[in-house]
Design a protein around this motif. Sequence first.
Motif, PDB file in Angstrom:
ATOM      1  N   UNK A 525      34.265 -28.789  28.960  1.00 11.82           N
ATOM      2  CA  UNK A 525      34.205 -28.949  30.413  1.00 11.82           C
ATOM      3  C   UNK A 525      35.587 -29.370  30.885  1.00 11.82           C
ATOM      4  N   UNK A 526      36.264 -28.479  31.577  1.00  7.68           N
ATOM      5  CA  UNK A 526      37.609 -28.765  32.063  1.00  7.68           C
ATOM      6  C   UNK A 526      37.511 -29.522  33.387  1.00  7.68           C
ATOM      7  N   UNK A 527      38.122 -30.688  33.455  1.00 15.55           N
ATOM      8  CA  UNK A 527      38.045 -31.506  34.665  1.00 15.55           C
ATOM      9  C   UNK A 527      39.274 -32.392  34.764  1.00 15.55           C
ATOM     10  N   UNK A 528      39.570 -32.829  35.982  1.00 15.47           N
ATOM     11  CA  UNK A 528      40.654 -33.771  36.241  1.00 15.47           C
ATOM     12  C   UNK A 528      40.261 -34.566  37.485  1.00 15.47           C
ATOM     13  N   UNK A 529      39.669 -35.719  37.271  1.00 15.19           N
ATOM     14  CA  UNK A 529      39.128 -36.513  38.385  1.00 15.19           C
ATOM     15  C   UNK A 529      40.218 -37.005  39.327  1.00 15.19           C
ATOM     16  N   UNK A 530      41.444 -37.122  38.851  1.00 19.65           N
ATOM     17  CA  UNK A 530      42.524 -37.629  39.703  1.00 19.65           C
ATOM     18  C   UNK A 530      43.087 -36.557  40.628  1.00 19.65           C
ATOM     19  N   UNK A 531      42.858 -35.284  40.284  1.00 21.53           N
ATOM     20  CA  UNK A 531      43.473 -34.210  41.070  1.00 21.53           C
ATOM     21  C   UNK A 531      42.467 -33.209  41.623  1.00 21.53           C
ATOM     22  N   UNK A 532      41.239 -33.265  41.176  1.00 21.03           N
ATOM     23  CA  UNK A 532      40.208 -32.338  41.654  1.00 21.03           C
ATOM     24  C   UNK A 532      39.033 -33.137  42.190  1.00 21.03           C
ATOM     25  N   UNK A 533      38.694 -32.892  43.453  1.00 21.85           N
ATOM     26  CA  UNK A 533      37.566 -33.603  44.079  1.00 21.85           C
ATOM     27  C   UNK A 533      36.627 -32.636  44.777  1.00 21.85           C
ATOM     28  N   UNK A 534      36.592 -31.382  44.318  1.00 21.75           N
ATOM     29  CA  UNK A 534      35.731 -30.367  44.933  1.00 21.75           C
ATOM     30  C   UNK A 534      35.131 -29.488  43.838  1.00 21.75           C
ATOM     31  N   UNK A 535      34.038 -28.816  44.178  1.00 15.21           N
ATOM     32  CA  UNK A 535      33.362 -27.937  43.232  1.00 15.21           C
ATOM     33  C   UNK A 535      34.205 -26.684  43.013  1.00 15.21           C
ATOM     34  N   UNK A 536      34.493 -26.376  41.764  1.00 19.84           N
ATOM     35  CA  UNK A 536      35.224 -25.161  41.402  1.00 19.84           C
ATOM     36  C   UNK A 536      34.214 -24.023  41.270  1.00 19.84           C
ATOM     37  N   UNK A 537      33.784 -23.496  42.412  1.00 22.56           N
ATOM     38  CA  UNK A 537      32.644 -22.577  42.451  1.00 22.56           C
ATOM     39  C   UNK A 537      32.961 -21.204  41.865  1.00 22.56           C
ATOM     40  N   UNK A 538      34.206 -20.729  42.050  1.00 21.12           N
ATOM     41  CA  UNK A 538      34.590 -19.388  41.608  1.00 21.12           C
ATOM     42  C   UNK A 538      35.528 -19.505  40.422  1.00 21.12           C
ATOM     43  N   UNK A 539      35.256 -18.762  39.344  1.00 23.59           N
ATOM     44  CA  UNK A 539      36.079 -18.842  38.139  1.00 23.59           C
ATOM     45  C   UNK A 539      36.434 -17.448  37.634  1.00 23.59           C
ATOM     46  N   UNK A 540      37.507 -17.368  36.847  1.00 22.10           N
ATOM     47  CA  UNK A 540      37.880 -16.124  36.172  1.00 22.10           C
ATOM     48  C   UNK A 540      38.791 -16.464  35.004  1.00 22.10           C
ATOM     49  N   UNK A 541      38.972 -15.504  34.092  1.00 23.62           N
ATOM     50  CA  UNK A 541      39.780 -15.715  32.894  1.00 23.62           C
ATOM     51  C   UNK A 541      40.792 -14.582  32.732  1.00 23.62           C
ATOM     52  N   UNK A 542      41.865 -14.870  32.013  1.00 23.54           N
ATOM     53  CA  UNK A 542      42.885 -13.850  31.741  1.00 23.54           C
ATOM     54  C   UNK A 542      42.318 -12.810  30.775  1.00 23.54           C
ATOM     55  N   UNK A 543      42.571 -11.522  31.024  1.00 25.47           N
ATOM     56  CA  UNK A 543      42.019 -10.472  30.168  1.00 25.47           C
ATOM     57  C   UNK A 543      42.583 -10.455  28.753  1.00 25.47           C
TER      58      UNK A 543
END
Length: 570
Positions: A525-543
């Motif tokens: 679970x990738x997270x950073x409580x000090x810099x992210x305070x919103x839901x990361x609703x949309x995701x994608x990965x490098x091909x």
Amino acid sequence: MPKKSQYELEREANIAKNRALFEDLGLKDAVKGLGVASAKPQKSVAKPVQPKRVKREREEEVPRRQSRRLLTKVHGDLNETPEERKLREEEREKELIRLEEERLEAEEKARIAKRPRHDVLNFKTLAETDEPQELSKLSETMATVSQYEGPKRVGDPEAFNYGEEAKHQKAVKELRAQVEGLKVVARAKVTTNRIYCAAYHPEVTKDLIFFGDKHGQLGIWDARAPPDEGDEDNDIPPENREGGKYWRLQLHWPATSKSSISSIKFDPTDSHNLYTSSYDCTIRSLSFVSGTSTEIYSRNDGVLISSIDLPPTGQEMWISDGAGGVTHLDLRQDQSKARRYELSEAKIGSVSVNPVRPNFLLTASNSRYLKVWDARKLENIPVTLLGDSEELEDDSATQTLDFGGSIVNEHLDSKKGKGGFRGEWKHDKSASSAYWDPRGRQIVSTSYDDAIRIWDVDSAAFKGDNPFPDFKPFSRIRHNCQTGKWLTILRAQWSPNPDSYPHFTVGNMDHSLDIYSSKGDLITQLADRTRISAVQAVTCSHPSIVERAASGNASGRCILWAPESVGFNS
């Protein structure tokens, strides 16, 4: 006798005062109504004398000075000749006509601003926003991308199909070692409004990510581009600055929620070309080589386009819509040759083309069903089932052939349509999305019943015309999908990299980006409580690069996840 309170004493004093006043005025009946023993009359206190108001006389209005030129223009000069009067009236009439034409032109421009744009648009037109943008940098970036010639790879259905559980666990351990240390290396407000979809460009020398937002804006983010000279603010730590460079193109119009970009796909055979679908009922193609955006498909019935997908050849496109239909569009032909099939009684939120066996389609709808179709059987539906052939010949030149649900079901029940419907699964609530993995054998779905499900379809099941045997998910992962009105629907997205152990990313309501293996193991679970305070609703990965992921939230702010060694703006 109990002692009276201060309030009662003041009340009796007031009553006595009023009684004395009424007696002086001769109002004895009013005195009786006070209901208290009579008191000695008190001397009335004279009111202060009010000064008399002097009525201010209204000043006579002095006539305002008026322009003699204007008076002469409207009323004319008393000494003007009939010829001069005629000339003046003609000039005034011309002026009124000019003003009326300007008003009509302004109204027409306002109407045009509310309508979709169907013509070919260049970067300069698309970049016309309230904030100035440096298009030269965008052109340089697009020129770099247009030179990229990456490998066109297709997944192997039997890859990573280990018979021993120990091999799976080893692969999971290796994958976890690669991605669990990913950090926030760049972040920026790439679009103005809520992120709806995203796509990672296959270029390996850059982290170039495309985001579509709620108002039809396409954000192009070169996430690790170095800052321009003079842009660096020494008062802000590097990790808190806007990372990379981004540009905003108003790809779909008007710039309202009626033009939300619902899907972004790269051409499988030409990564210099990008397709976007929108709620404005259009699909556009953006070319990095020519720097133009061209409309390739449009609807005039107001049915929203919810998603698009392409087979590995890149010559066709499948389109899902809000009325339960899926449309097949051959990109080599005019859009009037498109064929639409009604496959659900409710909105189909996503359509996915099997990357290895492109004739197999996967749909997820608000009817709760996930369904698998064989497109070859759908394309065999005879046009004669639509009715009078003469009428069809006249209509086919201007509109899509629309096969209703009853026609589709009738054909699938016939001998020629056998095998067109291969399997289904009913969720407890609406199915938000469902996608094939790069190997074309596994499926991941998300649903409002707060679950992520995974299927594994054996290669032998695709042969013949029989429905998939025992078509049910082997893994059910509890996951909060209650995004509500203000967040984009959570969709589990497979990593498009066919060389890595199959895994997918999905946003978490707890502000993290979750990565799961194809077996349902939580990798990290990738997270950073000090810099992210919103839901990361949309995701994608490098091909191609496993150690890369991106996410976006409801404010248009986007995150690049990469190894910490990559650094900030390096």
